[in-house]
Design an enzyme around this catalytic site. Structure first.
Site, PDB file in Angstrom:
ATOM      1  N   HIS A   1      17.788  28.669   2.732  1.00 23.16           N
ATOM      2  CA  HIS A   1      17.723  27.789   3.910  1.00 23.16           C
ATOM      3  C   HIS A   1      18.547  28.326   5.069  1.00 23.16           C
ATOM      4  CE1 HIS A   1      17.262  25.387   0.148  1.00 23.16           C
ATOM      5  NE2 HIS A   1      16.141  25.088   0.781  1.00 23.16           N
TER       6      HIS A   1
ATOM      7  N   SER B   1      12.186  21.508   1.450  1.00 24.58           N
ATOM      8  CA  SER B   1      13.612  21.484   1.785  1.00 24.58           C
ATOM      9  C   SER B   1      13.881  21.785   3.254  1.00 24.58           C
ATOM     10  CB  SER B   1      14.375  22.494   0.924  1.00 24.58           C
ATOM     11  OG  SER B   1      13.811  23.783   1.075  1.00 24.58           O
TER      12      SER B   1
ATOM     13  N   ASP C   1      22.215  29.606   2.491  1.00 24.25           N
ATOM     14  CA  ASP C   1      22.424  29.734   1.048  1.00 24.25           C
ATOM     15  C   ASP C   1      21.452  30.715   0.390  1.00 24.25           C
ATOM     16  OD1 ASP C   1      20.089  28.355   1.312  1.00 24.25           O
ATOM     17  OD2 ASP C   1      20.729  26.577   0.198  1.00 24.25           O
TER      18      ASP C   1
END
Ligand code: NAG
Ligand code: NAG
Ligand code: NAG
Ligand code: NAG
Ligand code: NAG
Length: 397
Positions: free
Chosen positions: A362, A51, A359
């Site tokens: 990240h 991610s 979040d």
């Protein structure tokens, strides 16, 4: 979604400083078979990862990252688990390339300047659990390599046919002239903890993770890839989702609020990866590999956040509350039905541009920009320690 702003200015800046760089580089003994007239930038980027660099691969398959993801830059969800751009987006911008289309996205993708094989939740090693059991993406690094190989072969067949689709695919020589970027490994570490392994047990399998990483890099080299850009992993022990997952005693937390053991494992992974890169340089004599110390950059940002204009580096911007503003059952973007209407309850903070963590897992766009600026400006984070402009010059084209 492409952005080419700043390209002309950058190109001019390159021209001015390239002589200086070449002189300095020569003095440092860096071998660069370049003359000012032959400078060529990378025409494409092929990215592998999780991610940290996924521009929409996971969401193309499993559903969009919900709002407020993407709100800062894209004006809405954009396949990234971030309020805006990722480090890979800033890298693409700096090369004058449009943002990378995810290989898995069949809607509106344009691969003429590269492809992104990363998906959120990816590991280096294939996991023995399904995504619904563990949350990890089935698109592990070996799968990303298989996708890349298929892409390489099929895109060239299609280009031969010509027509509209040929314009959406890279030219054949782009594969040898491209920059190959890697940012993966964080999820391999957390996967062991999720199986309740001890730190010693996690460390014990890290050499295997790094071996499998090296195999893929060599696979790309065998297919003609020459320029590699390898990120190490960040300080896992400073991330809200980890600080929330474990119960640490005060002695297990450092003076900045980060978990010592998790950062030690990240550093262990990084030292193994660095050794593997030394070996890769021997095994791949025609390649140039830049090893980027993302760990030190992120750690510096988190531990000196205030002096760089950021605040609350260990608290997520987007969430529903708690010490770290992270709740695993109610992550950023979670909604609730109130009176028949869907209401966003895990919301963004007021000023994401002042926050490091987006979040809980990240980084914010502001942090990613800061991180990229360090890569760009401070060669002490690059190995070999040369400026980004020099690292960007592909010596094999
Ligand atoms: C695909 O991207 C390239 C490079 O950014 C651009 O020149 C080309 O026009 C794009 N093709 C389409 C169909 O949008
Ligand atoms: C999955 O299981 C196989 C067979 O037992 C093992 O070799 C491999 O290391 C396991 N993978 C992971 C990520 O645990
Ligand atoms: C790990 O431990 C937790 C708490 O004891 C337990 O709920 C969970 O099922 C365990 N996970 C595995 C994969 O054994
Ligand atoms: C996480 O959110 C759920 C749902 O709102 C709540 O029941 C739970 O207590 C929260 N957990 C923590 C640790 O705050
Ligand atoms: C570059 O990074 C090093 C290591 O973190 C740091 O000591 C140095 O101050 C940085 N230089 C600049 C100009 O930011």
């Amino acid at each position: 979604m492409g952005s080419k702003c700043g390209m002309t200015k950058r190109a001019m800046r390159f021209g001015v400083i390239i002589w200086v760089i070449l002189v300095v580089a020569n003095n440092l003994g860096v071998s660069l078979a370049l003359t000012t007239s032959k400078i060529k930038h990378f025409p494409a980027i092929f990215n592998f990862g999780d991610s940290n660099s996924d521009t929409g691969g996971l969401t193309a398959v499993y559903g969009q990252a919900p709002p407020p993801n993407g709100e800062t830059f894209f004006g809405g969800s954009a396949g990234r688990f971030c309020d805006g751009r990722l480090v890979i987006d800033f890298l693409a911008e700096s090369l004058g390339l449009a943002y990378l289309s995810p290989y898995l996205d069949s809607i509106g993708s344009n691969f003429s300047h590269g492809a992104n094989f990363a998906t959120a939740g990816s590991t280096v090693r294939p996991q023995n659990t399904t995504r619904s059991q563990s949350g990890y993406s089935p698109i592990s690094l070996d799968v990303q390599f298989a996708e890349y190989s298929a892409f390489y072969k099929r895109s060239q067949l299609l280009r031969k046919h010509g027509g509209f689709f040929a314009g959406l695919l890279p030219e054949e020589d782009y594969f040898s002239r491209a920059l190959y970027t890697f940012d993966i490994g964080q999820n391999d570490i957390t996967a062991g903890y999720k199986l309740n392994l001890t730190t010693e047990q996690v460390k014990a399998y890290i050499p295997d993770v790094v071996d499998q990483f090296s195999k893929v890099v060599k696979g790309v080299y065998t297919q003609g890839g020459r320029a590699f850009w390898i990120h190490n992993t960040g300080p896992l022990g400073c991330l809200p989702y980890m600080l929330d997952y474990f119960i640490f005693t005060p002695a297990q937390i450092d003076e900045f609020g980060c978990a010592r053991s998790l950062n030690e494992v990240s550093q262990y992974y990084n030292s193994e990866l660095k050794q593997a890169v030394v070996q890769l340089r021997k095994d791949m004599p025609l390649a140039s590999i830049t090893f980027v110390d993302i760990y030190s950059i992120k750690r510096r940002l988190i531990t000196h956040a205030e002096s760089f204009g950021f605040e609350k580096p260990l608290v997520a911007c987007c969430g529903i509350g708690g010490k770290y503003n992270f709740n695993n059952t109610m992550r950023c973007g979670s909604t609730e039905i109130v009176g028949g209407k869907e209401i966003l309850i895990a919301k963004s903070c007021n000023n994401p541009s002042k926050r490091v963590n987006w979040d809980g897992i990240h980084y914010t766009e502001a942090a990613n920009k800061w991180i990229f600026d360090q890569i760009n400006k401070n060669s002490s984070y690059l190995d070999p320690s040369i400026s980004l402009e020099v690292a960007y010059q592909n010596p094999n084209v």
